[in-house]
Write a protein that holds these residues in place. Sequence first.
Motif, PDB file in Angstrom:
ATOM      1  N   ARG A  63       0.837  -1.214   0.000  1.00 25.92           N
ATOM      2  CA  ARG A  63       0.000   0.000   0.000  1.00 25.92           C
ATOM      3  C   ARG A  63       0.869   1.260   0.000  1.00 25.92           C
ATOM      4  O   ARG A  63       0.571   2.221  -0.699  1.00 25.92           O
ATOM      5  N   ALA A  64       1.932   1.244   0.787  1.00 27.63           N
ATOM      6  CA  ALA A  64       2.832   2.399   0.824  1.00 27.63           C
ATOM      7  C   ALA A  64       3.505   2.595  -0.535  1.00 27.63           C
ATOM      8  O   ALA A  64       3.668   3.728  -0.994  1.00 27.63           O
ATOM      9  N   PHE A  65       3.868   1.504  -1.184  1.00 26.65           N
ATOM     10  CA  PHE A  65       4.480   1.581  -2.514  1.00 26.65           C
ATOM     11  C   PHE A  65       3.520   2.259  -3.493  1.00 26.65           C
ATOM     12  O   PHE A  65       3.919   3.139  -4.257  1.00 26.65           O
ATOM     13  N   ALA A  66       2.247   1.875  -3.448  1.00 23.03           N
ATOM     14  CA  ALA A  66       1.246   2.489  -4.328  1.00 23.03           C
ATOM     15  C   ALA A  66       1.078   3.975  -4.007  1.00 23.03           C
ATOM     16  O   ALA A  66       0.940   4.797  -4.911  1.00 23.03           O
ATOM     17  N   LEU A  67       1.106   4.324  -2.735  1.00 30.50           N
ATOM     18  CA  LEU A  67       0.946   5.724  -2.322  1.00 30.50           C
ATOM     19  C   LEU A  67       2.203   6.558  -2.560  1.00 30.50           C
ATOM     20  O   LEU A  67       2.135   7.783  -2.582  1.00 30.50           O
ATOM     21  N   SER A  68       3.329   5.898  -2.749  1.00 26.57           N
ATOM     22  CA  SER A  68       4.584   6.634  -2.902  1.00 26.57           C
ATOM     23  C   SER A  68       4.643   7.422  -4.206  1.00 26.57           C
ATOM     24  O   SER A  68       5.541   8.230  -4.402  1.00 26.57           O
ATOM     25  N   ARG A  69       3.679   7.212  -5.080  1.00 27.98           N
ATOM     26  CA  ARG A  69       3.592   8.041  -6.288  1.00 27.98           C
ATOM     27  C   ARG A  69       3.220   9.481  -5.909  1.00 27.98           C
ATOM     28  O   ARG A  69       3.565  10.415  -6.604  1.00 27.98           O
ATOM     29  N   GLU A  70       2.490   9.616  -4.805  1.00 28.57           N
ATOM     30  CA  GLU A  70       2.080  10.945  -4.319  1.00 28.57           C
ATOM     31  C   GLU A  70       3.172  11.597  -3.487  1.00 28.57           C
ATOM     32  O   GLU A  70       3.322  12.814  -3.496  1.00 28.57           O
ATOM     33  N   ASP A  71       3.898  10.807  -2.733  1.00 31.53           N
ATOM     34  CA  ASP A  71       4.930  11.327  -1.840  1.00 31.53           C
ATOM     35  C   ASP A  71       5.952  10.216  -1.621  1.00 31.53           C
ATOM     36  O   ASP A  71       5.576   9.085  -1.312  1.00 31.53           O
ATOM     37  N   GLU A  72       7.221  10.532  -1.761  1.00 33.92           N
ATOM     38  CA  GLU A  72       8.244   9.497  -1.643  1.00 33.92           C
ATOM     39  C   GLU A  72       8.480   9.050  -0.203  1.00 33.92           C
ATOM     40  O   GLU A  72       8.992   7.973   0.048  1.00 33.92           O
ATOM     41  N   PHE A  73       8.086   9.864   0.771  1.00 32.29           N
ATOM     42  CA  PHE A  73       8.280   9.557   2.189  1.00 32.29           C
ATOM     43  C   PHE A  73       6.901   9.281   2.788  1.00 32.29           C
ATOM     44  O   PHE A  73       6.107  10.191   2.965  1.00 32.29           O
ATOM     45  N   ILE A  74       6.617   8.024   3.099  1.00 32.01           N
ATOM     46  CA  ILE A  74       5.333   7.629   3.665  1.00 32.01           C
ATOM     47  C   ILE A  74       5.539   7.205   5.123  1.00 32.01           C
ATOM     48  O   ILE A  74       6.401   6.376   5.419  1.00 32.01           O
ATOM     49  N   VAL A  75       4.760   7.794   6.006  1.00 29.39           N
ATOM     50  CA  VAL A  75       4.761   7.408   7.417  1.00 29.39           C
ATOM     51  C   VAL A  75       3.613   6.418   7.602  1.00 29.39           C
ATOM     52  O   VAL A  75       2.478   6.692   7.204  1.00 29.39           O
ATOM     53  N   ILE A  76       3.926   5.268   8.172  1.00 29.50           N
ATOM     54  CA  ILE A  76       2.927   4.224   8.400  1.00 29.50           C
ATOM     55  C   ILE A  76       2.737   4.086   9.911  1.00 29.50           C
ATOM     56  O   ILE A  76       3.703   3.847  10.638  1.00 29.50           O
ATOM     57  N   ARG A  77       1.510   4.247  10.352  1.00 34.61           N
ATOM     58  CA  ARG A  77       1.202   4.101  11.786  1.00 34.61           C
ATOM     59  C   ARG A  77       0.275   2.906  11.954  1.00 34.61           C
ATOM     60  O   ARG A  77      -0.835   2.884  11.426  1.00 34.61           O
ATOM     61  N   LEU A  78       0.726   1.911  12.688  1.00 41.31           N
ATOM     62  CA  LEU A  78      -0.070   0.739  13.017  1.00 41.31           C
ATOM     63  C   LEU A  78      -0.698   1.009  14.372  1.00 41.31           C
ATOM     64  O   LEU A  78       0.011   1.145  15.376  1.00 41.31           O
ATOM     65  N   CYS A  79      -2.017   1.136  14.409  1.00 39.88           N
ATOM     66  CA  CYS A  79      -2.718   1.621  15.599  1.00 39.88           C
ATOM     67  C   CYS A  79      -3.682   0.583  16.165  1.00 39.88           C
ATOM     68  O   CYS A  79      -4.263  -0.205  15.422  1.00 39.88           O
ATOM     69  N   ARG A  80      -3.862   0.641  17.482  1.00 37.69           N
ATOM     70  CA  ARG A  80      -4.893  -0.158  18.156  1.00 37.69           C
ATOM     71  C   ARG A  80      -5.686   0.814  19.016  1.00 37.69           C
ATOM     72  O   ARG A  80      -5.131   1.528  19.846  1.00 37.69           O
ATOM     73  N   GLY A  81      -7.006   0.829  18.808  1.00 37.83           N
ATOM     74  CA  GLY A  81      -7.877   1.706  19.568  1.00 37.83           C
ATOM     75  C   GLY A  81      -8.197   1.147  20.939  1.00 37.83           C
ATOM     76  O   GLY A  81      -7.860   0.011  21.270  1.00 37.83           O
ATOM     77  N   ARG A  82      -8.846   1.943  21.726  1.00 36.62           N
ATOM     78  CA  ARG A  82      -9.243   1.526  23.082  1.00 36.62           C
ATOM     79  C   ARG A  82     -10.231   0.358  23.046  1.00 36.62           C
ATOM     80  O   ARG A  82     -10.323  -0.401  23.997  1.00 36.62           O
ATOM     81  N   ASN A  83     -10.964   0.214  21.932  1.00 36.89           N
ATOM     82  CA  ASN A  83     -11.931  -0.881  21.795  1.00 36.89           C
ATOM     83  C   ASN A  83     -11.315  -2.099  21.136  1.00 36.89           C
ATOM     84  O   ASN A  83     -12.015  -2.973  20.647  1.00 36.89           O
ATOM     85  N   ASN A  84      -9.984  -2.135  21.076  1.00 34.91           N
ATOM     86  CA  ASN A  84      -9.226  -3.255  20.525  1.00 34.91           C
ATOM     87  C   ASN A  84      -9.283  -3.352  19.002  1.00 34.91           C
ATOM     88  O   ASN A  84      -8.854  -4.337  18.437  1.00 34.91           O
ATOM     89  N   ASP A  85      -9.851  -2.346  18.328  1.00 34.85           N
ATOM     90  CA  ASP A  85      -9.863  -2.354  16.871  1.00 34.85           C
ATOM     91  C   ASP A  85      -8.509  -1.855  16.368  1.00 34.85           C
ATOM     92  O   ASP A  85      -7.859  -1.036  17.000  1.00 34.85           O
ATOM     93  N   CYS A  86      -8.066  -2.401  15.236  1.00 37.78           N
ATOM     94  CA  CYS A  86      -6.753  -2.033  14.687  1.00 37.78           C
ATOM     95  C   CYS A  86      -6.910  -1.445  13.301  1.00 37.78           C
ATOM     96  O   CYS A  86      -7.784  -1.847  12.540  1.00 37.78           O
ATOM     97  N   MET A 117       2.385   2.062  16.562  1.00 31.88           N
ATOM     98  CA  MET A 117       3.792   1.876  16.208  1.00 31.88           C
ATOM     99  C   MET A 117       3.995   2.510  14.846  1.00 31.88           C
ATOM    100  O   MET A 117       3.110   2.464  13.989  1.00 31.88           O
ATOM    101  N   CYS A 118       5.151   3.080  14.654  1.00 39.96           N
ATOM    102  CA  CYS A 118       5.431   3.835  13.441  1.00 39.96           C
ATOM    103  C   CYS A 118       6.494   3.136  12.599  1.00 39.96           C
ATOM    104  O   CYS A 118       7.449   2.557  13.130  1.00 39.96           O
ATOM    105  N   PHE A 119       6.316   3.196  11.281  1.00 40.16           N
ATOM    106  CA  PHE A 119       7.269   2.684  10.310  1.00 40.16           C
ATOM    107  C   PHE A 119       7.367   3.706   9.187  1.00 40.16           C
ATOM    108  O   PHE A 119       6.467   4.519   9.007  1.00 40.16           O
ATOM    109  N   TYR A 120       8.447   3.653   8.417  1.00 42.61           N
ATOM    110  CA  TYR A 120       8.618   4.546   7.277  1.00 42.61           C
ATOM    111  C   TYR A 120       8.756   3.721   6.000  1.00 42.61           C
ATOM    112  O   TYR A 120       9.322   2.628   6.018  1.00 42.61           O
ATOM    113  N   PHE A 121       8.258   4.292   4.916  1.00 45.95           N
ATOM    114  CA  PHE A 121       8.481   3.719   3.593  1.00 45.95           C
ATOM    115  C   PHE A 121       9.074   4.846   2.753  1.00 45.95           C
ATOM    116  O   PHE A 121       8.399   5.828   2.457  1.00 45.95           O
TER     117      PHE A 121
END
Length: 132
Positions: A63-86, A117-121
Amino acid sequence: MEVLAHYIKEESKSKVVREKIENFKSSGGLNLHPDFPFYYTDGIKYAMSLFEEHKLFLDMAMRAFALSREDEFIVIRLCRGRNNDCWIEYCKRSRELLKKIRVPANVHVPVTPGFSMCFYFIGRTLLLPTEF
């Protein structure tokens, strides 16, 4: 009581995973993914082994690769909400949200509720923020 014990065990595991990733010392090595044309660092390889969810990282990179056409630096945040949804958020470096994707409930994500948690592409490479 059993649910509380399970929750505490999961929260503790999540904290350990987060600390291990944050303290990872990279060798600077790159790995070419065998199924998709992107690279990932030793830190990502380590995170994949801790998460035990290799497909999750492949999906994030695709997904980040596909979005990298818009911006070469993609920040990816993997999140878990208080209701355990991700979910996964893909943002520009300026934090402008590009895309938000729900993570299926059957995918194990060792992130404490209310945290992310954060990752970069960058270019064609998936990496940890500590490797940037």
